[in-house]
Design an enzyme around this catalytic site. Structure first.
Site, mmCIF file in Angstrom:
data_model
loop_
_atom_site.group_PDB
_atom_site.id
_atom_site.type_symbol
_atom_site.label_atom_id
_atom_site.label_comp_id
_atom_site.label_asym_id
_atom_site.label_seq_id
_atom_site.Cartn_x
_atom_site.Cartn_y
_atom_site.Cartn_z
ATOM 1 N N SER A 1 0.786 -1.127 0.209
ATOM 2 C CA SER A 1 0.091 -0.071 0.119
ATOM 3 C C SER A 1 0.912 1.158 0.095
ATOM 4 O O SER A 1 1.787 1.453 -0.654
ATOM 5 C CB SER A 1 -0.931 -0.156 1.304
ATOM 6 O OG SER A 1 -1.886 1.016 1.056
ATOM 7 N N ASP B 1 -5.116 -2.736 -3.511
ATOM 8 C CA ASP B 1 -4.300 -2.770 -2.300
ATOM 9 C C ASP B 1 -3.607 -3.895 -1.862
ATOM 10 O O ASP B 1 -4.390 -4.921 -1.770
ATOM 11 C CB ASP B 1 -4.931 -1.804 -1.191
ATOM 12 C CG ASP B 1 -4.171 -1.269 -0.029
ATOM 13 O OD1 ASP B 1 -3.261 -2.256 0.468
ATOM 14 O OD2 ASP B 1 -3.968 -0.237 -0.089
#
Length: 384
Positions: free
Chosen positions: A48, A209
């Protein structure tokens, strides 16, 4: 036989704007290193927003301290409009498209995203110089760097890695390692928070993500050759503290807001799997130390782990800085309750503003320096 020199891996977890905390920890490490010291992390793994920090650090591995200075300036200069459309037309247009198509099915197919994160691509292309990774690998200042993204069709956590020498790809249950030349697109994919930011297409598949379904966040570093790992978390509930006694808690008795529910869902995505993986690794370490010297399972070597996590609740810090948000975003998030203290969990991931990020950087620096001697022992530096 002399034991092999330990290979130190750095794990930078995800968490949107929370990743500013990691920069403070790295800045403190840079302070502890002697002048002219080489990059202390041959293996760097990010997920992320942590992927952005990881690649930035890897691309500047030739001069670790200078890389930290650039990374600190990068986060301290953040404004929401550099990451996502925070103006009235941009917010209204994206929200209308999301509700019109994704919820009601009107109009042409569009990426599923509540927020328009297109400015982030321009920012990363301008600020990151990824060619530095190859040079750092050639000069032996870096062994490998990796970022993890989640494939929406395959359901796998895919770790894209760039490294030197022979690093075998791996295939485990719902997680694989793929050698590649890292690009800004990999970073955008790894940091595309589900529902908030649009997924990114890499080859034939859309990715989001990397924290989604990443059941073993530490494992990529071990696959890449690390024998000990420094984990910089972004948990709002620091590991090592006793869970709050029910008698010490105060409850409002109010029904949870949409933002409060969303905050817990984000925490379960970004934090829970990392903390569970650390606990599992620590148990395996205890087991391996109990094995007889000539045991057939002696290949299970212990992995030294050091964890640095926030000493203060990040949600509360975010709540103090909520007025820094642009007016359009503040209004957009007010309805779900994200601008209330109870819903500041969501806010803590989206508050890309200088005041908030700077406070997180300073908190990370203080927390790391509080573990100064432990860090020096872990990194093999001379004690004070």
């Amino acid at each position: 036989m002399r034991p092999a020199e330990p290979v130190t891996g750095l794990i930078l977890s995800g968490g949107g704007a929370r990743a500013a905390y990691q920069v403070g920890v790295l800045a403190a490490i840079a302070e502890l290193l002697p002048p002219g010291a080489a990059n202390p992390f041959p293996v760097i793994v990010g997920t992320s927003a942590g992927a952005i920090n990881a690649v930035s650090l890897a691309s500047g591995a030739m001069d670790f301290k200078a890389a930290i200075v650039r990374l600190t300036a990068f986060w301290q200069g953040f404004r929401s409009h550099l990451v996502l459309r925070s103006d009235w037309p941009g917010v209204i247009r994206q929200a209308s498209r999301f509700f019109g198509h994704s919820l009601l099915g009107f109009g042409a197919p569009l990426p599923v995203a509540l927020l328009d994160s297109s400015p982030l691509r321009d920012l990363l292309q301008d600020k990151l110089h990824l060619e530095g990774i190859d040079e750092a690998i050639r000069q032996k200042h870096l062994h490998a760097v990796a970022v993890t993204a989640f494939g929406y069709e395959s359901g796998q956590a895919v770790t894209f890695y760039q490294g030197g020498g022979t690093i075998d790809a791996w295939l485990r249950h719902r997680r694989i390692g793929v050698p590649t030349q890292l690009t800004v697109e990999h970073l955008l994919a790894s940091s595309a928070i589900p529902l908030l930011f649009a997924p990114v297409k890499l080859d034939q598949e859309y990715f989001g993500d990397g924290a989604v379904r990443q059941s073993a966040p530490i494992s990529p570093a071990l696959h890449l050759g690390a024998s000990r790992v420094l984990v910089v978390g972004v948990s709002g509930n620091p590991r090592g503290l006793d869970p709050s006694n029910p008698l010490q808690r105060t409850y409002s008795g109010l029904e949870p807001t949409l933002a409060q529910i969303g905050g817990h869902m984000l925490n379960s995505t970004f934090i829970d799997s990392l903390e569970s993986d650390i606990e599992l690794l620590e148990r395996l370490n205890q087991f391996s130390r109990l094995l007889p010297v000539n045991s057939a399972a002696q290949g299970l070597a212990p992995v030294d782990v050091l964890v640095i996590a926030p000493s203060q609740p990040i949600d509360e810090i975010a709540a103090r800085h909520r007025q820094e948000l642009p007016a359009a975003l503040r209004l957009f998030l007010r309805g779900p309750g994200a601008t209330k203290t109870s819903g500041a969990g969501v806010l803590s991931y989206l508050l890309f503003e200088a005041g908030y990020c700077s406070e997180l950087i300073e908190l990370g620096r203080r927390d790391a320096l509080a573990k100064c001697e432990e860090l020096k022992r872990f990194l093999g530096l001379a004690p004070s």
